[in-house]
Write a protein that holds these residues in place. Structure first.
Motif, mmCIF file in Angstrom:
data_model
loop_
_atom_site.group_PDB
_atom_site.id
_atom_site.type_symbol
_atom_site.label_atom_id
_atom_site.label_comp_id
_atom_site.label_asym_id
_atom_site.label_seq_id
_atom_site.Cartn_x
_atom_site.Cartn_y
_atom_site.Cartn_z
ATOM 1 N N ALA A 182 22.430 76.692 45.141
ATOM 2 C CA ALA A 182 21.993 76.113 46.412
ATOM 3 C C ALA A 182 22.774 76.689 47.581
ATOM 4 O O ALA A 182 22.255 76.819 48.698
ATOM 5 C CB ALA A 182 22.142 74.589 46.380
ATOM 6 N N GLU A 183 24.029 77.055 47.364
ATOM 7 C CA GLU A 183 24.872 77.543 48.447
ATOM 8 C C GLU A 183 24.467 78.930 48.932
ATOM 9 O O GLU A 183 24.994 79.415 49.939
ATOM 10 C CB GLU A 183 26.330 77.534 47.995
ATOM 11 N N MET A 184 23.546 79.572 48.232
ATOM 12 C CA MET A 184 23.072 80.875 48.691
ATOM 13 C C MET A 184 22.150 80.745 49.895
ATOM 14 O O MET A 184 21.837 81.720 50.564
ATOM 15 C CB MET A 184 22.359 81.610 47.549
ATOM 16 N N TYR A 185 21.658 79.526 50.160
ATOM 17 C CA TYR A 185 20.848 79.279 51.350
ATOM 18 C C TYR A 185 21.777 79.052 52.535
ATOM 19 O O TYR A 185 22.677 78.207 52.483
ATOM 20 C CB TYR A 185 19.952 78.053 51.156
ATOM 21 N N LYS A 186 21.564 79.784 53.616
ATOM 22 C CA LYS A 186 22.393 79.621 54.811
ATOM 23 C C LYS A 186 22.043 78.350 55.572
ATOM 24 O O LYS A 186 22.874 77.768 56.258
ATOM 25 C CB LYS A 186 22.222 80.845 55.716
ATOM 26 N N ASP A 187 20.790 77.963 55.469
ATOM 27 C CA ASP A 187 20.318 76.734 56.117
ATOM 28 C C ASP A 187 20.663 75.549 55.228
ATOM 29 O O ASP A 187 20.230 75.460 54.080
ATOM 30 C CB ASP A 187 18.806 76.836 56.329
ATOM 31 N N PHE A 188 21.462 74.621 55.741
ATOM 32 C CA PHE A 188 21.917 73.495 54.922
ATOM 33 C C PHE A 188 20.763 72.594 54.484
ATOM 34 O O PHE A 188 20.793 72.016 53.401
ATOM 35 C CB PHE A 188 22.966 72.679 55.686
ATOM 36 N N SER A 189 19.757 72.447 55.367
ATOM 37 C CA SER A 189 18.630 71.605 54.979
ATOM 38 C C SER A 189 17.900 72.207 53.773
ATOM 39 O O SER A 189 17.425 71.482 52.901
ATOM 40 C CB SER A 189 17.653 71.439 56.147
ATOM 41 N N MET A 190 17.861 73.556 53.712
ATOM 42 C CA MET A 190 17.218 74.228 52.585
ATOM 43 C C MET A 190 18.018 74.031 51.298
ATOM 44 O O MET A 190 17.455 73.990 50.207
ATOM 45 C CB MET A 190 17.068 75.720 52.878
ATOM 46 N N GLN A 191 19.331 73.919 51.459
ATOM 47 C CA GLN A 191 20.154 73.644 50.276
ATOM 48 C C GLN A 191 19.736 72.320 49.640
ATOM 49 O O GLN A 191 19.579 72.221 48.423
ATOM 50 C CB GLN A 191 21.632 73.604 50.669
ATOM 51 N N TYR A 192 19.546 71.324 50.493
ATOM 52 C CA TYR A 192 19.165 70.015 49.958
ATOM 53 C C TYR A 192 17.741 70.018 49.400
ATOM 54 O O TYR A 192 17.453 69.352 48.400
ATOM 55 C CB TYR A 192 19.316 68.945 51.040
ATOM 56 N N LEU A 193 16.846 70.751 50.040
ATOM 57 C CA LEU A 193 15.481 70.839 49.511
ATOM 58 C C LEU A 193 15.483 71.534 48.160
ATOM 59 O O LEU A 193 14.786 71.110 47.227
ATOM 60 C CB LEU A 193 14.590 71.609 50.489
ATOM 61 N N PHE A 194 16.285 72.591 48.045
ATOM 62 C CA PHE A 194 16.418 73.304 46.773
ATOM 63 C C PHE A 194 16.958 72.367 45.683
ATOM 64 O O PHE A 194 16.445 72.341 44.557
ATOM 65 C CB PHE A 194 17.353 74.500 46.957
ATOM 66 N N LEU A 195 17.977 71.595 46.008
ATOM 67 C CA LEU A 195 18.544 70.647 45.041
ATOM 68 C C LEU A 195 17.514 69.590 44.639
ATOM 69 O O LEU A 195 17.400 69.225 43.473
ATOM 70 C CB LEU A 195 19.786 69.983 45.628
ATOM 71 N N ALA A 196 16.768 69.091 45.636
ATOM 72 C CA ALA A 196 15.759 68.068 45.338
ATOM 73 C C ALA A 196 14.680 68.621 44.403
ATOM 74 O O ALA A 196 14.295 67.972 43.427
ATOM 75 C CB ALA A 196 15.127 67.571 46.645
ATOM 76 N N ASN A 197 14.185 69.814 44.709
ATOM 77 C CA ASN A 197 13.136 70.413 43.885
ATOM 78 C C ASN A 197 13.605 70.675 42.455
ATOM 79 O O ASN A 197 12.903 70.386 41.486
ATOM 80 C CB ASN A 197 12.665 71.733 44.508
ATOM 81 N N ASN A 198 14.782 71.225 42.316
ATOM 82 C CA ASN A 198 15.275 71.591 40.994
ATOM 83 C C ASN A 198 15.659 70.368 40.174
ATOM 84 O O ASN A 198 15.387 70.312 38.972
ATOM 85 C CB ASN A 198 16.444 72.565 41.115
ATOM 86 N N LEU A 199 16.282 69.388 40.810
ATOM 87 C CA LEU A 199 16.622 68.170 40.069
ATOM 88 C C LEU A 199 15.359 67.393 39.711
ATOM 89 O O LEU A 199 15.286 66.769 38.642
ATOM 90 C CB LEU A 199 17.572 67.297 40.883
ATOM 91 N N GLN A 200 14.351 67.438 40.572
ATOM 92 C CA GLN A 200 13.076 66.799 40.248
ATOM 93 C C GLN A 200 12.471 67.434 38.999
ATOM 94 O O GLN A 200 11.945 66.729 38.133
ATOM 95 C CB GLN A 200 12.099 66.947 41.426
ATOM 96 N N HIS A 201 12.552 68.752 38.915
ATOM 97 C CA HIS A 201 12.024 69.447 37.732
ATOM 98 C C HIS A 201 12.797 69.042 36.473
ATOM 99 O O HIS A 201 12.203 68.768 35.431
ATOM 100 C CB HIS A 201 12.113 70.960 37.933
#
Length: 626
Positions: A430-449
């Motif tokens: 997730a930390e590879m995203y420079k945009d912090f909001s994208m980090q959280y969206l990435f975490l939400a999507n992956n944890l949802q999966h």
């Protein structure tokens, strides 16, 4: 002397030496009765030694006449009784010499008949047919043709049994057993070969291409199931039936010499494969190893039953050794699976904060592994030097001491640990995203999966409802963090104050429109693959943004329109326009082209001024969030 069937038979008889004065027969010894018995036996024996002998054809006694065959067997039995009496009462008589010669002729004939029945009825004595011997009800349901085949099989076994009893009673057990073992071992060895099992050295297995090894492993699984159900089971049934009236040792030795070599070859293959895969573990190959482990485990009762006696202990030991080697190899693959996740160094940033390929492949792997949890209990418990409980925090499952700790708990913890390793790696990605909001969206999507796969597969029984519910709650937390950073700044541009001049209202609506366009652009490539999470996030964002914008729009849009009337100004977005975008376009990943505005710029936290952006501090994400 060698018969037309190719078998050598008996060595020359050493006749008893004559003595000057034979002993006087005991009282009750009837020589005339014995003479008659020998004459009757000689008639049938010599008939089949002269009349039914040809250089081009073998005339089978049991095929030509069942009645004659029965007469022959009874004649030989009576002859043996007479010989026993003569040896006991008159060992030097001429009748004994004659009886011995007749017995030798009879044994040659019976040994030839024994081989002939084995050979001619090979199809009816195949292990599959014999393994169903006695299951008459099942046979009747299968049809008349199968019943007929089984009838021939029964008759053949009865004939073999009668010959075996006759030869063994006459002292020719070795010759009978040798003929039987020679023919039946060929049948078993041929059966093993046809099932695709061959002797392969460990060095050759190590050099095999993965595809070839995989094919042989799959073929071996089928071979074991067939072998234990029909080949070895049928062979033991036939052996027990033919030599039923004989000594236990004879039955065991026959079956041992026929089946032991083939069984060791069959059950020894996993050991070579397991050693190969243990040194070069590949997580993708673990399922074939597990299937091999399951195959031996499921067939172990049959193996212990069929190879129950001491002389074939090596077969049972080989099965257990192969289980141990497979277990070691499977554990190595589990460790390698964890290692591959930890070592994953791909720098690919998934577009739109979607589900990472590593997440998908890892959960596919874990979900399939969970289907083998019953087998993995034995493997993990036996192979672990310490309890898996130490891997995780005490509160991870919220297990109280009163719940107790059992073997199933070891498996639960091992799976929970592997999932945690994956989640920690996702956290790092997730930390590879420079945009912090994208980090959280990435975490939400992956944890949802992760949580969704856990709920819909066998993982549910291992991780439990509480674990799944807790991680879905974390999905919600990540989603709310994304919404706060990406969309709440837009909602803050709709102040609730009622006192605002038309010019101020016009300016504020222009700012909202510009920020809305910019936010839509920045979020246009975002995706939420899970339909449930998609609807929840769209609804949540709409609930936060639409009411405040609608109130502001209804309160000030008319005044703003009056202020901008002279320059042809108009409100760009009505509440309905905003609602339509949020309900249909958001998180579609289609992209939206809008004009960039110089008054603001995008950061990880949404649209903020440069001065405010400079004050933002990077938030640290760690595995502890999971």
């Amino acid at each position: 002397m060698r018969t037309k069937t190719g078998f050598s038979f008996f060595s020359k008889i050493t006749y008893p030496k004559k003595k000057p004065s034979p002993p006087i027969p005991k009282k009750g010894f009837d020589s005339s009765e014995i003479d008659l018995t020998i004459d009757n036996a000689a008639e049938i024996i010599e008939k089949w030694n002269t009349e039914y002998v040809s250089t081009t054809k073998f005339y089978s006694l049991f095929c030509e006449s069942k009645r004659e065959a029965k007469k022959f067997i009874n004649g030989v039995k009576d002859l043996q009784k007479s010989m026993d009496s003569l040896i006991k009462e008159d060992p030097n008589s001429e009748n004994l010499l004659r009886a011995q010669k007749l017995m030798q002729i009879a044994m040659k004939r019976l040994q030839s008949e024994f081989y002939q029945i084995l050979s001619m009825n090979r199809a009816h004595l195949d292990p599959e047919t014999v393994s169903t011997y006695g299951q008459s009800s099942a046979s009747r349901l299968a049809g008349d043709s199968i019943v007929e085949v089984e009838e021939v099989s029964r008759n053949s076994m009865k004939e073999l049994k009668s010959i075996a009893e006759c030869m063994i009673a006459a002292g020719y057990a070795k010759e009978c057993a040798s003929t039987y073992k020679c023919f039946r071992k060929y049948i078993v060895d041929e059966g093993i070969h046809r099932l695709g099992v061959e002797k392969v050295s460990s060095s050759k297995v190590k050099k095999m291409p993965s595809e070839v090894a995989e094919m042989k492993m799959r073929s071996w699984i089928d071979a074991v199931n067939v072998s234990m159900k029909t080949l070895f089971n049928g062979e033991k049934t036939l052996c027990d039936e033919v030599f039923e009236g004989c000594s236990v040792y004879l039955r065991e030795s026959c079956f041992r010499d026929i089946s032991k070599e083939g069984a060791l070859l069959l059950l020894g293959f996993p050991e070579s494969v397991a050693v190969r895969d243990k040194k070069n573990p590949n997580p993708k190959k673990i399922f074939t190893l597990l299937d091999m482990y399951v195959t031996i485990t499921e067939n172990l009762p049959a193996i212990e039953s069929i190879f129950s006696f001491q002389s074939v202990l090596a077969v049972r030991s080989q099965a257990l050794n192969s289980l141990n080697r497979l277990s070691e190899s499977i554990l190595s693959h589990l460790v390698e699976f964890e290692s591959e996740i930890r070592k994953d160094s791909s720098k690919t940033v998934v577009p739109g904060g979607g589900v990472h390929p590593m997440t998908t492949s890892s959960m596919d792997h874990l979900s399939r592994l969970a289907e083998y949890s019953g087998i993995l209990v034995n493997i993990i418990v036996k192979g672990s030097s310490s309890s898996a409980k130490a891997l995780l925090p005490k509160s991870y499952f919220n297990l109280s001491e009163s719940d107790g700790w059992h073997h199933g708990s070891e498996v639960r913890v091992r799976f929970a640990w592997m999932v945690l390793v994956l989640l920690c790696k996702i956290d790092g990605k997730a930390e590879m995203y420079k945009d912090f909001s994208m980090q959280y969206l990435f975490l939400a999507n992956n944890l949802q999966h992760v949580a969704s796969r856990a709920r819909s597969t066998s993982l549910k029984h291992l991780l439990g409802d509480e674990w799944i519910e807790r991680h879905f709650e974390k999905v919600g937390q990540f989603a709310r963090s994304y919404e706060r950073l990406a969309w709440e700044p837009l909602a803050s541009m709709c102040p609730k104050t009622e006192e605002m001049s038309p010019e101020e209202a016009k300016t504020q609506l222009e700012k909202f429109s510009e920020c809305f366009e910019s936010t839509c652009e920045s979020q246009s490539m975002c995706v939420v693959p899970d339909q449930t999470l998609l609807e929840e996030m769209r609804s949540s964002i709409a609930e936060k943004l639409l009411p405040v914008y609608r109130d502001f729009y209804n309160a000030h849009s008319n005044a703003a329109l009056l202020a901008g009337m002279g320059g042809g100004w108009n409100v760009r977005y009505t509440p309905e326009d905003v609602a339509k975008y949020l309900s249909s376009e958001l998180f579609s990943g289609k992209g939206v082209l809008v004009e960039e505005k110089s008054c603001v710029f995008r950061t990880s936290f949404g649209l903020v001024t440069a001065r405010n952006a400079s004050r933002r501090k990077k938030r640290s994400l760690s595995c502890r969030r999971f």
